[in-house]
Design an enzyme around this catalytic site. Sequence first.
Site, PDB file in Angstrom:
ATOM      1  N   ASP A   1      76.178  34.595  85.129  1.00  0.00           N
ATOM      2  CA  ASP A   1      77.004  33.856  83.762  1.00  0.00           C
ATOM      3  C   ASP A   1      77.487  32.818  84.953  1.00  0.00           C
ATOM      4  OD1 ASP A   1      78.229  35.615  85.709  1.00  0.00           O
ATOM      5  OD2 ASP A   1      79.316  35.985  83.577  1.00  0.00           O
TER       6      ASP A   1
ATOM      7  N   SER B   1      69.868  37.970  88.225  1.00  0.00           N
ATOM      8  CA  SER B   1      70.885  39.852  88.645  1.00  0.00           C
ATOM      9  C   SER B   1      70.568  41.050  88.823  1.00  0.00           C
ATOM     10  CB  SER B   1      71.925  39.194  87.345  1.00  0.00           C
ATOM     11  OG  SER B   1      73.035  40.425  88.256  1.00  0.00           O
TER      12      SER B   1
ATOM     13  N   ASP C   1      71.940  42.904  87.931  1.00  0.00           N
ATOM     14  CA  ASP C   1      73.174  43.877  87.517  1.00  0.00           C
ATOM     15  C   ASP C   1      72.755  44.177  86.352  1.00  0.00           C
ATOM     16  OD1 ASP C   1      74.742  43.655  89.901  1.00  0.00           O
ATOM     17  OD2 ASP C   1      76.096  42.014  89.232  1.00  0.00           O
TER      18      ASP C   1
ATOM     19  N   VAL D   1      71.017  47.180 100.206  1.00  0.00           N
ATOM     20  CA  VAL D   1      69.869  47.663  99.861  1.00  0.00           C
ATOM     21  C   VAL D   1      68.975  47.600  98.966  1.00  0.00           C
ATOM     22  CG1 VAL D   1      68.048  49.688 100.099  1.00  0.00           C
ATOM     23  CG2 VAL D   1      69.906  49.330 102.297  1.00  0.00           C
TER      24      VAL D   1
ATOM     25  N   ARG E   1      69.695  44.436  97.208  1.00  0.00           N
ATOM     26  CA  ARG E   1      68.792  43.590  96.357  1.00  0.00           C
ATOM     27  C   ARG E   1      66.985  43.588  97.549  1.00  0.00           C
ATOM     28  NH1 ARG E   1      73.054  40.411  94.018  1.00  0.00           N
ATOM     29  NH2 ARG E   1      74.777  40.857  94.354  1.00  0.00           N
TER      30      ARG E   1
ATOM     31  N   ARG F   1      39.203  34.911 103.497  1.00  0.00           N
ATOM     32  CA  ARG F   1      38.165  35.769 103.195  1.00  0.00           C
ATOM     33  C   ARG F   1      39.178  35.724 101.800  1.00  0.00           C
ATOM     34  NH1 ARG F   1      38.160  40.995 106.991  1.00  0.00           N
ATOM     35  NH2 ARG F   1      36.118  39.604 107.641  1.00  0.00           N
TER      36      ARG F   1
ATOM     37  N   MET G   1      41.090  50.924  87.950  1.00  0.00           N
ATOM     38  CA  MET G   1      40.568  51.410  87.035  1.00  0.00           C
ATOM     39  C   MET G   1      41.289  51.055  84.968  1.00  0.00           C
ATOM     40  SD  MET G   1      41.912  55.454  88.328  1.00  0.00           S
ATOM     41  CE  MET G   1      40.259  56.230  87.356  1.00  0.00           C
TER      42      MET G   1
ATOM     43  N   MET H   1      43.856  56.568  93.244  1.00  0.00           N
ATOM     44  CA  MET H   1      45.058  56.270  93.520  1.00  0.00           C
ATOM     45  C   MET H   1      46.228  55.371  93.025  1.00  0.00           C
ATOM     46  SD  MET H   1      44.346  53.048  96.639  1.00  0.00           S
ATOM     47  CE  MET H   1      46.128  53.020  97.528  1.00  0.00           C
TER      48      MET H   1
ATOM     49  N   ARG I   1      37.267  52.637  73.075  1.00  0.00           N
ATOM     50  CA  ARG I   1      38.354  54.038  73.622  1.00  0.00           C
ATOM     51  C   ARG I   1      40.089  52.901  73.188  1.00  0.00           C
ATOM     52  NH1 ARG I   1      38.333  59.690  76.279  1.00  0.00           N
ATOM     53  NH2 ARG I   1      39.605  58.488  77.333  1.00  0.00           N
TER      54      ARG I   1
END
Length: 760
Positions: A99, A144, A146, A278, A280, A548, A555, A644, A713
């Site tokens: 802000d 942010s 927060d 950590v 952030r 490459r 899936m 996985m 489905r």
Amino acid sequence: LTSGGDSQGMNSALRACVRMAIFHRARVFLIYEGYQGLVNGGDSIRETSWYGVSHIMGKGGTVIGTARCKEFRQREGRRQAALNLVKRQITNLVVIGGDGSLTGANLFREEWPELLQELANAGSISDHEQARCNHLNIVGLVGSIDNDMCGTDMTLGADSALHRITEAVDAISFTASSHQRSFVLEVMGRHCGYLALVSALACSADWCLIPESPPAEGWEEKMCAQLDQSRKCGNRMSLIIVAEGAVDRQGKPITSQYVKSVMEKIGHDTRITVLGHVQRGGTPSAYDRLMGCRVGAEAAIAVLEATKETEPVLVGLQGNRVVRSPLMECVRKTQSISTAMKAGNFKEAMQMRAGSFVRHWATYRRLSRFDKMPVVPDDKKLRFVVLHVGAPAAGVNTSTRAFLRLANFHGHYVYGVHEGFEGFANGQVDILDNNAVARWSVGGGSHLGTNRYVPTKDDLPRIAEQLQKHRINGLLVIGGFEAFQSLCVLEAARKDYPPLNIPMVNIAATISNNVPGTDHSMGCDTALNIIVEATDRLKQSAVASRKRVFVIETMGGHCGFLATMGGLAGGADAAYIFEEPFTIAHLQNDVRHLINKFEQGVWRGIILRNEKCSPHYTTDFIANLYSAEGGSLFTTRSNVLGHMQQGGLPSPYDRHLGVRFAKCSLDFLMEHGTIGPQEQCRAETVCTVGMRGRSTVFTPITKLKEHTDFKHRLPKDQWWMPLRSLQRVLAKHRDHHFGSDQKELWRSSSDSSSCEPCSI
């Protein structure tokens, strides 16, 4: 430019904004080190290119830097910033920050004509330059962790910060349980308790302290009593989450050190973990990457569409829609919350947060209670049964635990069925116990066991018998398309089997995200994060190997959600899905696109393919085609991610979604359930609960049948399909046109009964 505190997802927004602007034939400049770079000018403002923002999506923070700037707070500094922009003919500014940063940008815009006049009077710019750059357009994005900004459901970085918190809690829980310790975890958020509240819901914290709801006097004794009760129930650890801005009702800060001292008085071996910055750090989550792509692209379109009369806007996400809101209105609302809290008006501040914030706080308080609230007499206690159906999906255990805890809070009973409907027919039914499911919220898979079995006519008499035997008053089925099909079977059999005349709810839980009646299924966010992580690693391999291309198979059955969203979040060059048929001509066009990319020095390519996108163009076929056509430019490898994608611990989003669905499902079952047998039930009492935009809704199975492709489905209407164009544009394909989200048609959910419109 990026300004203020950094957050994950900024780079994703930066990349999308640059590429969408270039796609619309604009020149784009990057301002390094935030407003400081804007004032300094020179090499701090550099023109960029399409490939100048390659390889940045997976990086945390902001690659163009951010810094606090005292000079920009002064008019002289803003005048110098204006000069630097005018000399480069820049009249459109996209600001990513909080802000404070956005308020500074708006002030800069308001002063712009006066600043230019001062520069012209001083002879720094010519009359022609002043006329050519006579107004400045501003668009803001909120970066942010927060999540404290009005006008958007989520801010860039908040979801990634939740990932860091839940990862820390999951790691801490093992050592805490080993030593029967208590941990006090302090999280960031300034004056907003969002991170603390959502992580407490996701991780089943025993106690949570947030700035918006200071605890009542004597809270220390209540907390200690609850922790003791938890230990008596067999829990080997306790977790207290404290927001860094937590205060008591007199405005005095509640520190993690003080909470530790309180707990040590009752003999708890207590440790403190302050996560700090950590939260952030690390790579952005799939959610933040997707959000960054969408709001960044929209910001570019918004600033290019802006005129002298246009009000500056904030681009944010509300539900599944990217929206533009008046910038300063959002800033003023955000700042009014801080003002109310400083004045001690905490109730007012709580109400000014998003409507969901209050409801999530109430839900958490119920979940964290170890005593029952006697809201119903003994002869009114209802009996519910829970079972898991379909392939494994992250979050089903979290949802089951939340449903049990909330039902027990209201005094009702919950039975668990092992091995789905097959186990139900065989009588594998047990009453669930709070102690047994205490740590289910952090587990992947299904603790009750699950399979794809859909009940047949032969099973119906035995299922009805079990319902009657245990006097069940409501049924909760957590699962994917098979769960939806199962409820269709049970609903159709009600007239023949009276015990089936009870309310039934399906919580959509599948990585495929193919259940009708919801925009998001529980489990698909966790699967997306696995796909994005795998894509990042394969990109590293491709760059290291040079020249490459990787073809990655995801899936999802016939549903292309994972391939599309994984491609957008992972920066793929193409994503092939069943819903958008393709031919050999499309493949050839994509090969030519990759050849051009490699010729320009970008030596890696990523292609995603949904597992059932085509029976002819298989993963091996596409890999061989690319390899043959690439010649000496690149080689091709294929990678099938497989099961996985169904594993791993649930993401914060899926844990929170599981709690939310469980709470709404319980409310629905309590409303429609009765103690005595019902001769008949309305069709509307068999529903799927899901997300529609910003709302949790219940949609009757009978109505969903009309909008379902049972052969493949799939729901017939899928909200994410328009994002296919965005993925192609950001990959530099010019065969798609992408317009503003403001012009997209939005599906009406008039067929659904809404329950608590709120954000996650």
